[in-house]
Design an enzyme around this catalytic site. Structure first.
Site, PDB file in Angstrom:
ATOM      1  NE  ARG A 236      -5.993 -17.649 -35.542  1.00 38.07           N
ATOM      2  CZ  ARG A 236      -7.055 -17.013 -35.057  1.00 38.07           C
ATOM      3  NH1 ARG A 236      -7.812 -16.276 -35.842  1.00 38.07           N
ATOM      4  NH2 ARG A 236      -7.365 -17.101 -33.782  1.00 38.07           N
ATOM      5  CD  GLU A 265      -2.518 -11.927 -38.303  1.00 40.46           C
ATOM      6  OE1 GLU A 265      -2.956 -11.987 -37.147  1.00 40.46           O
ATOM      7  OE2 GLU A 265      -3.079 -12.452 -39.290  1.00 40.46           O
ATOM      8  CG  HIS A 284      -6.177 -11.036 -36.481  1.00 42.01           C
ATOM      9  ND1 HIS A 284      -5.371 -12.151 -36.465  1.00 42.01           N
ATOM     10  CD2 HIS A 284      -7.365 -11.452 -35.975  1.00 42.01           C
ATOM     11  CE1 HIS A 284      -6.035 -13.180 -35.959  1.00 42.01           C
ATOM     12  NE2 HIS A 284      -7.257 -12.775 -35.645  1.00 42.01           N
TER      13      HIS A 284
HETATM   14  C1  DGY Z   1     -10.335 -15.154 -32.608  1.00 40.79           C
HETATM   15  O1  DGY Z   1     -11.090 -14.963 -31.664  1.00 40.79           O
HETATM   16  O2  DGY Z   1      -9.902 -16.271 -32.889  1.00 40.79           O
HETATM   17  C2  DGY Z   1      -9.923 -13.961 -33.380  1.00 40.79           C
HETATM   18  O3  DGY Z   1      -9.422 -14.273 -34.630  1.00 40.79           O
HETATM   19  C3  DGY Z   1      -8.903 -13.189 -32.598  1.00 40.79           C
HETATM   20  O4  DGY Z   1      -7.708 -13.899 -32.583  1.00 40.79           O
END
Ligand code: DGY
Length: 320
Positions: A236, A265, A284
């Site tokens: 993240r 983001e 992402h």
């Molecule tokens: C997740 O599945 O956590 C991916 O990063 C999509 O948000």
């Protein structure tokens, strides 16, 4: 027969959406921008189920407006946007989508490493802008074989990345909150965080975002890394201090970064990171394949429908 009232803050893949619509009356937010808070609050007042997207903060404040809610399902494995303790206090089950996205996300993590190491997008830009002639130079990449890959956050995706790295002839070390009992299967060696920082030629970050991991990579961590290090973030955005990363890349504290996640983001088009040449950013898309998004959507529908029907969720984060 519309037995249940369900709110969805974004779309699922069509087969899963249609399954939900068979038994539920669905209020679906389809616009690209996030659902406005007032609309969500209004929709939630009689909802029994919520399919939520990662842009929505599910917290105590929001749940006050959802007196009938029994279950929340999110089509993602990460759930840093959801206060699961607040869900539990409100008697609401929360389900996510572990497992089904492991290989796909590992593929992208390793693709980013390969693209970075071989400077693929620089080469492509070079060709596209018409610079491919004898006198022109492009940056040289690095070999992966024989290099040490550090993995920070060794869950299922980390294990899948380690397996790929082994095939490419890399030596794999990792840091995780706890050593994995099965690490002999990948040949990855458990190390302290500082040792991984110091030894890794390449680093892939896969840790979930939590109070402990927010800002885990800041100025002092980049200073401990090799100046030749390639850094990949698949976790993240806020796990990395963006200003510190910018400085590390600009001043040569590390060689290169490839990011699938950023903070903020989405990354605005005029963000300073975009002025650097030693960076590659994808929007992402760790789980963004047809097959995986379909499987994630189906598991989300399974979680939702199970919760509405008072059955155990196939993937429940706060099971009783
Ligand atoms: C997740 O599945 O956590 C991916 O990063 C999509 O948000």
């Amino acid at each position: 027969m519309n037995q249940y009232k369900v709110v969805m803050t974004g779309r699922l893949m069509t087969p899963a959406l249609e399954r939900i619509q068979e038994t539920c009356e669905v209020k679906l937010w389809e616009k690209a921008e996030s659902i406005p808070h007032e609309t969500l609050v209004d929709w939630l007042k009689d909802a029994e189920g919520l399919v939520v997207t990662g842009d929505i903060q599910v917290n105590e404040e929001l749940l006050q407006y959802a007196p009938k809610l029994k279950v929340i399902a999110q089509s993602a494995v990460g759930y840093d946007n959801v206060d699961t303790e607040a869900c539990t206090r409100h008697g609401i089950l929360f389900g996510n989508t572990p497992g089904v996205l492991v290989e796909t996300t590992a593929d992208l993590a390793f693709s980013l490493l390969l693209c970075a190491a071989r400077r693929i997008h620089e080469g492509w830009n070079f060709v596209r802008e018409g610079s491919w002639n004898r006198g022109s130079k492009i940056s040289l990449g690095i070999d992966l074989a024989g290099k040490t890959l550090g993995i920070v956050g060794m869950g299922q995706i980390g294990v899948a990345v380690a397996k790929r790295a082994k095939v490419f002839g890399m030596n794999v070390i990792y840091y995780n909150r706890n050593r994995r009992l099965d690490d002999h299967e990948t040949g990855a060696t458990y190390q302290s965080f500082d040792a991984v920082l110091a030894q890794a030629d390449c680093m892939i970050v896969l840790t979930p975002l939590s109070k402990e991991t927010r800002g885990l990579f800041g100025a002092s961590q980049f200073a401990q890394m090799k100046r030749t290090a390639y850094f990949v973030n698949m976790s993240r955005g806020p796990v990395v201090d963006t200003n510190a990363l910018f400085d590390a890349l600009q001043t040569g504290k590390i060689a290169y970064a490839a990011l699938d996640v950023t903070d903020p983001e989405p990354l605005p088009g005029d963000h300073p990171l975009l002025t650097l040449s030693n960076i590659l950013i994808t929007p992402h898309i760790g789980s963004a394949t047809q097959e995986t998004r379909t499987a994630m959507s189906q598991l989300t529908a399974d979680n939702l429908l199970a919760g509405l029907n008072d059955k155990p969720l196939p993937a429940c984060v706060n099971a009783k």
